[in-house]
Design a protein around this motif. Sequence first.
Motif, PDB file in Angstrom:
ATOM      1  N   ALA A  26       5.529 -22.192 -49.599  1.00 55.34           N
ATOM      2  CA  ALA A  26       4.490 -22.301 -50.628  1.00 55.34           C
ATOM      3  C   ALA A  26       3.371 -21.289 -50.387  1.00 55.34           C
ATOM      4  O   ALA A  26       2.926 -20.600 -51.306  1.00 55.34           O
ATOM      5  CB  ALA A  26       3.941 -23.731 -50.649  1.00 55.34           C
ATOM      6  N   GLY A  30       0.859 -15.493 -53.321  1.00 54.51           N
ATOM      7  CA  GLY A  30       0.329 -16.288 -54.427  1.00 54.51           C
ATOM      8  C   GLY A  30      -0.988 -16.966 -54.087  1.00 54.51           C
ATOM      9  O   GLY A  30      -1.878 -17.059 -54.930  1.00 54.51           O
ATOM     10  N   TYR A 108       8.467  -9.166 -54.908  1.00 58.56           N
ATOM     11  CA  TYR A 108       7.599  -9.759 -53.883  1.00 58.56           C
ATOM     12  C   TYR A 108       7.634  -8.897 -52.625  1.00 58.56           C
ATOM     13  O   TYR A 108       6.616  -8.652 -51.977  1.00 58.56           O
ATOM     14  CB  TYR A 108       8.139 -11.158 -53.574  1.00 58.56           C
ATOM     15  N   PHE A 227       3.553 -21.191 -59.233  1.00 59.47           N
ATOM     16  CA  PHE A 227       3.945 -20.062 -58.392  1.00 59.47           C
ATOM     17  C   PHE A 227       3.537 -20.333 -56.947  1.00 59.47           C
ATOM     18  O   PHE A 227       4.302 -20.131 -56.011  1.00 59.47           O
ATOM     19  CB  PHE A 227       3.301 -18.761 -58.896  1.00 59.47           C
ATOM     20  N   MET A 233      12.119 -23.160 -59.402  1.00 58.97           N
ATOM     21  CA  MET A 233      13.353 -22.386 -59.227  1.00 58.97           C
ATOM     22  C   MET A 233      14.255 -22.972 -58.149  1.00 58.97           C
ATOM     23  O   MET A 233      15.231 -22.342 -57.742  1.00 58.97           O
ATOM     24  CB  MET A 233      13.049 -20.915 -58.935  1.00 58.97           C
TER      25      MET A 233
END
Length: 458
Positions: A26, A30, A108, A227, A233
């Motif tokens: 996580a 982002g 990314y 995100f 996903m």
Amino acid sequence: MDLSTGRPRDTWGSKAAFVLAAAGSAVGLGNIWGFPTVAGQNGGAAFLLIYLAAVALIGAPVMLAELIVGRRTQRNPVGAFKDLAPGSVWVVVGGLGVFTGIIILSFYSVIAGWTLSYIFKTITGTFVAGVDTEAIYNELAGSAVPAISWHLLFIMITIYVVLGGVRDGIERWTKVLMPVLFALLVLLAIRAVTLSGAEAGLAFYLKPDFSKVTGAVILSAIGQAFFSLSLGMGAMITYGSYVSKRDDLVSSAAWVTFADTTIAILAGLIIFPTLFHAGLEPGAGGPGMVFVVLTSLLSSIPPAPYGGVIFGTGFFMLLGIAALTSSVSLLEVVTSWAVDERGMSRRKAAISLGAVAFLIGVPSALANGAVSWLTNLPGIGMDFLSFLFMLFGQYSLVIGALLISLFVGWVWGVKAAGEEVRENDGEFPLGRTWGFLIRFVAPSAIVAILVKMVVDLV
Ligand code: PFF
């Protein structure tokens, strides 16, 4: 069961290891780069409050839903839907997730590659007083060979970690890296809030001005939450698939959400005081914010030049570490799909799919000045990297999260999900609240964000 070896599926060594790895997924670019940028553009403190509400009411329930599906099926996202809804079209949700994973990984890694390069730039004392940080950024991001080389190096490190498998690779690394990351952030935040002029930054970040809140602000907070939490996903389906039946999912989801949010808040505590210290505009976002603005501040950190070298190297190392634990989860989603569904060995899957992500990422690496039509796509008006980010980092995750919440809330059902949660100790704390959020609140809020996106496009 691992099809390639015939052994039982790998599981995390402990609940703490799983929580750290999921938090590692996580926490990434982002949070540390994206969150302060979006918060800066959307009014600061008011955005922060709405973001927190979005995380609690939509993000956390979807996180738990993904973890439940993962632990129940012990499969990758495609296998998970095949298992729970055999022969139905729901498998497409898993397929979309795997596809999205490889595309997100491709760009990314390009940004993460810049981060690696900046570790070396800061450590060698590049950012002294008077240096043109924008020129340095443009030279790196706009030159084909360095941009592609750093992207390649970052993908290779990601493959190396994923090759180790769940126990030896991902777990061992994140166990060390996550606490280091947290400690570095706390130190940097302490330094930032004691800079002169930091109070104005803290006021912007912590004193809400609700007159700035619009529908767009609310919806961008929801998008940022997905995100940032790696939702939509199947990354959390995949990580959940390695959780043992003994472990408690509800507290795991709560810890991951809490860790991700804490790191985003800390990142804001670093960026806003620093921005105001330098007399800069908080809304001046974009890829330049971290790489151009922050490095321009390094020389002003006492004692020169050591303050800037230590502060800057620490910051970019931390950003690189955070990006690595996220990119590992992206490649793991795709690798577990190839291992479970295609019967590939983990080694072959991680290397070949990592190579594919590298190749797909090449145009993104060339889209920041190196190749002009990629830098400004004809008829689209943005660069290739930003375009992929919009399609896959936002739209695809939002659609994925909507379908996952509908599937768990209405198709597979909250009753079956509740049974899976109760496998360990028979308890499901806040089970009714979760059921309400996943059936009603999450889908309707996501539909609102989709409508907003469509309206924006027209
Ligand atoms: N959550 C990561 C970040 O904030 O940088 C990015 C990400 C990782 C998104 C994994 C989605 C995902 F599946």
